[in-house]
Scaffold this motif. Structure first.
Motif, PDB file in Angstrom:
ATOM      1  N   LYS A 188      15.086 131.648 128.881  1.00  0.00           N
ATOM      2  CA  LYS A 188      13.816 131.847 128.164  1.00  0.00           C
ATOM      3  C   LYS A 188      13.612 133.318 127.827  1.00  0.00           C
ATOM      4  CE  LYS A 188       8.910 130.648 128.389  1.00  0.00           C
ATOM      5  NZ  LYS A 188       7.831 130.043 129.211  1.00  0.00           N
ATOM      6  N   GLY A 192      15.253 134.350 124.777  1.00  0.00           N
ATOM      7  CA  GLY A 192      14.781 133.692 123.564  1.00  0.00           C
ATOM      8  C   GLY A 192      15.623 132.518 123.126  1.00  0.00           C
ATOM      9  N   LYS A 241      12.727 127.243 124.921  1.00  0.00           N
ATOM     10  CA  LYS A 241      11.274 127.332 125.011  1.00  0.00           C
ATOM     11  C   LYS A 241      10.751 126.086 125.719  1.00  0.00           C
ATOM     12  CE  LYS A 241      10.759 125.472 120.315  1.00  0.00           C
ATOM     13  NZ  LYS A 241      10.226 125.734 118.956  1.00  0.00           N
ATOM     14  N   ASN A 250       7.358 123.557 126.240  1.00  0.00           N
ATOM     15  CA  ASN A 250       6.058 123.097 125.768  1.00  0.00           C
ATOM     16  C   ASN A 250       5.590 122.007 126.713  1.00  0.00           C
ATOM     17  OD1 ASN A 250       3.770 122.448 124.357  1.00  0.00           O
ATOM     18  ND2 ASN A 250       4.840 121.393 122.696  1.00  0.00           N
ATOM     19  N   THR A 290      15.562 127.113 121.075  1.00  0.00           N
ATOM     20  CA  THR A 290      14.976 127.835 119.957  1.00  0.00           C
ATOM     21  C   THR A 290      15.968 127.866 118.796  1.00  0.00           C
ATOM     22  OG1 THR A 290      15.865 129.941 120.702  1.00  0.00           O
ATOM     23  CG2 THR A 290      13.696 129.301 121.572  1.00  0.00           C
TER      24      THR A 290
END
Length: 382
Positions: free
Chosen positions: A351, A354, A357, A359, A366
């Motif tokens: 994470k 990047g 991700k 939710n 990503t």
């Protein structure tokens, strides 16, 4: 509908006019006419065997793959669909897909397939220039492909425009122009696959000898980025790493795979994943078509391998399939399959870079992570 409620049937038609040099699927060329109805009868017999293993299911999707299913006579397709309808309850919203090559002869079968019950066709255009089509071993021209696709769009409620990129010597500018042309023709769904050099193919042998120049890695990344850019601009969401659709046009059968749902595969070389209580069974059928047919006639099924998938293997498969789609995976389901939570330190590291991700309880890759998907899966699967 959750993946546990979905149940798909995959039908493998193994025959092709010619073996494409990049293809590692179970496909076979026969220089004498194939007795299509005898194979359709064997498919129906294997479906009856599968029905005994799958009580209580309702069929939500059916997919004819290959090989080249558009070489099947429409009456053979109808025979298989009638068998499915007589063995399981079938959802009123069932998606019934057939992969089609766009030669004029195969396109001539389209109305017969629609009458038999096919409601979605995936048209293997593959390229829009004749030089590359010939190099890919395709039996059609670009104009024939476009004519077939336009015909399919008139006959079927849903169609997919399928292409291969990162082809030998392909430039970013050429792909941008070609994809723009394809986007002007598409009808809500495109499958855009990056060419991979697979062992056992003619391309693999040529590549090993230095006789096949595929785009270098940095150009392949640029080709991928152009694909994402142009499809997004056209309103096609990248719901899977190689599949793009407007909302509602996603392939329900392929989503069933990627969501780690349950499916029965029939035909030579077909694979199945069947629930068995709290565990899962992996079935594989004999690959050679005539041997498979003889085994079905003798035993009711051409299945040659049946193994129980361990919890560790199930969690790895779920991760491998689920991170390909934009919705990602359910971490509770991963933990239930694996018998352990996902490594929080590895998650945090990915994470911070990047690449993934979160939710709520869903984890997805990503845009940057999709370029490094194999590395992410390798990190999280252990």
């Amino acid at each position: 509908m959750t993946s546990s409620e979905a149940f798909g049937i995959y039908v493998h038609w193994p025959f092709c006019k010619a073996k494409c040099p990049y293809c590692d699927f179970n496909s076979h060329v026969r220089h004498q006419p194939v007795d299509a109805m005898s194979f359709a009868e064997a498919l129906a017999a294997e479906l009856r065997w599968m029905r005994q293993r799958t009580p209580g299911r309702t069929v939500t999707s059916i997919f004819f793959g290959g090989g080249t299913p558009s070489l099947m006579p429409p009456q053979a397709v109808g025979h298989v669909l009638d068998a499915i309808g007589g063995l399981w309850p079938v959802s009123p919203e069932v998606e019934t897909t057939l992969e089609a090559n766009p030669t004029s002869i195969e396109a001539g079968n389209f109305r017969g397939y629609r009458a038999a019950g096919i409601n979605r066709v995936s048209v293997g255009v593959q390229a829009l220039n004749d030089h590359d089509l010939k190099a890919l071993g395709r039996q059609h021209t670009a104009e024939e492909a476009l004519a077939a696709f336009r015909m399919a769009a008139k006959v079927f409620p849903r169609v997919s425009f399928d292409m291969i990129y990162a082809r030998p010597n392909q430039t970013v500018a050429a792909w941008r122009e070609e994809l723009a042309r394809a986007l002007a023709e598409q009808q809500g769904h495109m499958s855009l696959y990056q060419l991979t050099i697979e062992p056992g193919t003619a391309y693999f042998d040529l590549h090993a000898k230095g006789a096949l120049a595929v785009p270098p890695e940095d150009r392949a990344v640029d080709l991928f980025d152009v694909t994402q850019e142009l499809t997004a601009a056209a309103g096609l969401n990248a719901y899977e790493i190689s599949n793009h659709a407007v909302s509602g046009q996603e392939s329900r059968h392929n989503l069933l795979y990627w969501r780690y749902g349950e499916y029965a595969g029939v035909g030579p070389g077909a694979h199945s994943r069947l629930a068995d209580g709290e565990t899962r069974l992996a079935l594989v059928a004999e690959k050679h078509p005539e041997t498979w047919r003889a085994q079905v006639l003798e035993q009711g099924s051409g299945v040659t391998e049946e193994t129980r998938v361990s919890p560790c293997e199930q969690s790895a498969e779920y991760l491998l399939m689920g991170l390909r789609i934009s919705e990602g995976i359910d971490l509770d389901r991963f933990e239930s399959l694996a018998g352990r939570p996902m490594d929080s330190s590895k998650l945090a590291g990915l994470k911070s870079m990047g690449l993934v991700k979160r939710n709520g309880n869903r984890l997805s890759a990503t845009a940057d992570g999709r370029r490094l998907l194999n590395a992410i899966i390798g990190e999280l699967a252990v």
